[in-house]
Design an enzyme around this catalytic site. Structure first.
Site, PDB file in Angstrom:
ATOM      1  CD1 TRP A 129      -3.309  -0.772   0.708  1.00 44.16           C
ATOM      2  CD2 TRP A 129      -1.983  -2.393   1.473  1.00 44.16           C
ATOM      3  NE1 TRP A 129      -4.048  -1.933   0.755  1.00 44.16           N
ATOM      4  CE2 TRP A 129      -3.261  -2.947   1.223  1.00 44.16           C
ATOM      5  CE3 TRP A 129      -0.982  -3.238   1.960  1.00 44.16           C
ATOM      6  CZ2 TRP A 129      -3.576  -4.278   1.450  1.00 44.16           C
ATOM      7  CZ3 TRP A 129      -1.282  -4.574   2.177  1.00 44.16           C
ATOM      8  CH2 TRP A 129      -2.563  -5.077   1.922  1.00 44.16           C
TER       9      TRP A 129
ATOM     10  CB  CYS B  49      -8.696  -5.272  -0.378  1.00 45.24           C
ATOM     11  SG  CYS B  49      -9.619  -3.976  -1.209  1.00 45.24           S
TER      12      CYS B  49
ATOM     13  CG  HIS C 299     -11.749  -4.490   3.013  1.00 42.57           C
ATOM     14  ND1 HIS C 299     -10.533  -4.691   2.406  1.00 42.57           N
ATOM     15  CD2 HIS C 299     -11.924  -5.550   3.858  1.00 42.57           C
ATOM     16  CE1 HIS C 299     -10.004  -5.805   2.865  1.00 42.57           C
ATOM     17  NE2 HIS C 299     -10.821  -6.352   3.736  1.00 42.57           N
TER      18      HIS C 299
ATOM     19  CG  ASP D 268     -10.687  -9.776   4.399  1.00 42.51           C
ATOM     20  OD1 ASP D 268      -9.946  -9.801   3.406  1.00 42.51           O
ATOM     21  OD2 ASP D 268     -11.027  -8.721   4.963  1.00 42.51           O
TER      22      ASP D 268
ATOM     23  CE1 TYR E  94      -8.573  -1.068  -0.441  1.00 40.96           C
ATOM     24  CE2 TYR E  94      -6.416  -0.390  -1.203  1.00 40.96           C
ATOM     25  CZ  TYR E  94      -7.282  -1.371  -0.775  1.00 40.96           C
ATOM     26  OH  TYR E  94      -6.848  -2.663  -0.670  1.00 40.96           O
TER      27      TYR E  94
END
Length: 808
Positions: free
Chosen positions: A353, A389, A448, A471, A634
């Protein structure tokens, strides 16, 4: 030479495809014409079925055949085939010969002639062709290759050729399957399958359904809880009077996957259209952006593509899960969620990220799972760079669907990240109502993406089966491992966060309250405001059977503000780290909100928003608002503030519902202030805070928005027919007044062409680039050509075109 006859047989005549063999090879039999001793029909038949027990003596009174292989140039016409002279049949024809065979066979059995003969398996045909019965009935005909791929809990067929006829009274045949490094019968990884007269559900069994001379056809049944994975296959045969067994290894593997079509399987899904979407569909849509600016991109899951099944099985093998645990989809899903990220176990994807992807691929540039999984497999498990993600989710969908578990990618907008298990999203201010960055560890992501998978939950109280959240993005550890789920959506909706796995974390993502705290002079904190509708909006997935967006928020939470929803929040909070967080309601008569026109601002232009402050009391009100615009990843992590303002607001009394008590403030962020500041997703956060002078009421509001990027326009050219070349035009216009450096296109279309990169180079400000792709479709039906743009200054630029390909 005199006395010899040449008989030429084309090799293709006895092959699998008559007439298809190369013309450069023929077989020539030189048969010496000797006077032959005539055999009866019974002896000829017995010699045919059992040559080892009825050999001819090598004397001049019997045939002598010398085989010579000749290489004939391809232009030479094939020799004329001379048919063998037909031998006269015994009196009364074939019926009498069949009667003689039966008499001889019964006589041999009565004299135990076969007791001296070992039963051997000569060959095994698993009937594994993609177009064959097994693959069609098991819904595995879309997988690449001709291995036998079956779904558990369902019968499949195979054929065997033996060295003699099978006698059920004296012969024994066992099938054996083995998976894992140490197969054990007690663990279900070494399966011994006996022959039975009648098949019963729920167990490994086999039954002979057809028998003709030395050939038999078997129907094999597997239980619905069988271990999934790659199995080695052997056949053991023996005679009851012969202790020595013969083992035949056909050097063929069998792959077993989960079965959503089987009612006894834990992953059973009782809707054919949903099975087509969540198991068989190899493309989908993934949503991103903000709740008011929802973007969508096409993703090629490619679960049936060449090499993907092997890659998924490799992931299972590489995990620490013992093979015996692969029969439980709960275990499998949990392990997959850990293996898709690199943490702990050197999984598939490296998360990044930072905005710097120079030694890998930008997460926004991926549009397919195929290249990622194949690269991970081909390098022996070297993690692929990079993912965020939506990439983690796309790859997870591919792996689960490939293994037979119904799955879908799900996007939650305004998704909370709770770091202290408080089940609230906490925002801390100092005495002057300035954010305290070092305390604000909780965050709210613009969006997400995770996954839902479908299964029963026998480990939980009744009613918690169905869709489960899982996840693979590494956020928080679960029992020491970076994984999350499966968590029952039913449990999350009701606030039953004490049910495994990881329900508290998922609940906070979709339904936590946002609590604002202010530091007192003595260093303690007081709750000054709460937002009950700040988290978990527009939870989205691709609709069944179309490319429309389906809102599934109702599966995760009751309607906002309803009594049921409040009860769920209060129930969940009792199991969090701050069970007494809720204070008495604060009287409020002034509210503030931020609004956006249409689909919102576009990148390359000034960003415009509107702040609306309303007075709902009969008295005038004054307030001071502090506004801050910050560039944001984000994930909800702020990079830096790029614009700050202080606004004095004076409101007239609210009289008879008029608009005089409402004030609209136009807020503008010039392009020059953000042009060099943006990160992935071009996201920003507007934070408003303030206090009403008369009542000391605290005003607080946060809004995230993104600067919209252009789409790639893809226009098919020419007729789309399997095997016929066609083209497509890809057009992109730079929305920025500056040059884009090192522009790269990625283009892929399942059934159209393989994924590849096209280097474009620099693209000037407001310039248009047109790229023409030429390709030959290989699969009929509606196919999707997907393209994305990879560039440091601009991300999330992509496009898709539906192409209907006709049969040749």
């Amino acid at each position: 030479m005199p006395g010899e006859r040449l008989t030429v047989r084309r090799a293709s005549e006895v092959g699998r495809f008559p007439g298809a063999a190369p013309p450069t090879r023929v077989e020539v039999s030189i048969q010496k014409q000797e006077k032959k001793r005539e055999d009866g029909g019974c002896r000829r038949w017995f010699r045919k079925i059992c040559p080892c027990c009825c050999k001819r003596q090598n004397s001049s009174s019997y045939d002598v055949t010398d085989k010579v292989e000749l290489k004939v140039p391809s232009p030479t016409p094939p020799p004329v085939i001379s048919p063998e002279p037909t031998k006269p049949k015994p009196e009364n024809g074939e019926a009498k010969e069949m009667e003689e065979r039966q008499i001889v066979f019964l006589s041999l059995r009565s004299h135990n002639v076969f007791s001296e003969m070992k039963l051997k398996v000569c060959s095994v045909d698993l009937l594994s062709s993609r177009t064959g019965q097994n693959r069609k009935e098991h819904h595995t005909d879309l997988y690449h290759g001709d291995e036998l791929i079956i779904r558990r809990g369902q019968t499949f067929q195979m054929e065997m050729e033996l060295n003699r006829p099978y006698d059920p009274d004296t012969d024994k045949i066992l099938l054996e399957l083995k998976t894992g490094p140490l197969p054990l019968v007690s663990k279900g990884t070494h399966v011994i399958i006996p022959l039975v007269d009648h098949l019963e559900d729920g167990r490994w069994e086999a039954k002979i359904t057809e028998q003709s001379d030395n050939k038999i056809k078997l129907s094999v049944n597997s239980p619905a809880n069988a271990v999934v994975g790659l199995y080695g296959f052997t056949v053991t045969s023996r005679h009851v009077k012969n202790e020595t067994a013969n083992t035949h290894n056909p050097d063929k593997n069998i792959v077993i996957v989960f079965n959503p079509w089987c009612e006894e399987d834990t992953v059973f899904l009782d809707d054919e259209e949903q099975r087509k979407e969540y198991v068989l569909n190899d493309t989908g849509r993934i949503y991103y952006g903000t709740e008011k600016q929802i973007g969508a991109r096409t993703w090629n899951f490619g679960q049936f593509h060449e090499g993907i099944l092997e890659a998924c099985l490799f992931i299972l093998e590489k995990s620490d899960m013992p093979p015996s645990g692969r029969g439980d989809p709960i275990n499998v899903v949990r392990v997959i969620s850990a293996m898709i990220n690199v943490q702990d176990d050197l999984g598939v994807l490296v998360g990044n990220w930072s905005g710097n992807y120079s030694d890998g691929v930008s997460p926004a540039a991926w549009s397919s799972s195929v290249e990622i999984l194949r690269k991970y497999h081909s390098t022996g498990g070297e993690p692929v760079k990079y993912g965020q993600c939506w990439v983690f989710s796309g790859v997870t969908t591919t792996v689960l669907r490939c293994l037979g578990i119904p799955a879908r990618s799900v996007t939650n907008f305004q998704s909370a990240h709770d770091t202290d298990v408080s089940l609230t999203t906490d925002v801390y201010f100092d005495e002057k109502m300035e954010p305290i960055d070092e305390l604000n560890s909780d965050s709210v992501w613009n969006f997400h993406v995770w996954n839902d998978c479908w299964m029963a939950r026998p480990d939980l109280p009744p009613g918690n089966g169905g869709w489960q959240a899982v996840d693979s993005t590494p956020q928080e550890t679960s029992q020491g491992t970076f994984c999350c789920g499966p968590a029952s959506l039913s449990a999350i909706r009701s606030g039953h966060v004490y049910l495994k796995h990881d329900a508290p974390f998922v609940f906070a993502e979709v339904n936590s309250d946002k609590i604002y705290w202010q530091r007192n002079l003595d260093g303690t904190f007081s709750q000054v405001h709460s937002e009950k509708k700040a988290v978990g909006h527009c939870i989205s997935t691709k609709a069944v059977g179309s490319d429309d967006r389906e809102d599934i928020t109702y599966l995760y939470k009751h309607p906002e503000g309803s009594e049921e929803e409040r009860i769920a929040v209060e129930t969940a909070s009792r199991y969090g780290s701050k069970p007494e967080v809720y204070s008495a309601p604060i009287a409020e008569d002034v509210c503030v909100e931020v609004k956006m026109d249409g689909e919102g601002p576009r990148i390359g232009s000034d960003a415009q928003l509107r702040i609306v402050v309303k007075n709902m009391s009969s008295q005038p009100r004054r307030a001071t608002l502090h506004s801050q615009a910050a560039v944001m990843y984000y994930t909800g992590v702020l990079k830096n503030a790029i614009k700050k303002d202080q606004i004095l607001v004076e409101l007239l009394p609210n009289e008879a519902g008029g608009n005089s008590s409402q004030k609209r403030i136009e807020w503008v962020l010039p392009y020059q202030q953000y042009q060099d500041q943006l990160v992935d997703q071009a996201a920003l956060m507007m934070t408003l805070s303030g206090r009403v002078t008369e009542t000391k009421q605290v005003l607080a509001n946060q809004m995230t928005f993104r600067l919209r990027t252009p789409d790639l326009k893809i226009t098919p050219i020419g007729e789309a027919v399997v095997g016929k070349e066609m083209s497509a035009k890809i057009t992109f216009t730079n929305p920025l007044p500056r040059t884009l450096k090192g522009v790269l296109f990625r283009v892929e279309g399942l059934g159209l062409q393989k994924g590849h990169e096209v280097v474009v180079g620099d693209v000037g400000g407001h310039s248009t680039v047109t790229l023409t792709e030429h390709f030959i479709p290989t699969q009929p039906g509606t196919r999707k050509l997907v393209a994305s743009l990879d560039c440091k200054q601009l991300s999330q630029v992509h496009g898709v075109a539906d192409i209907v390909v006709l049969e040749k």
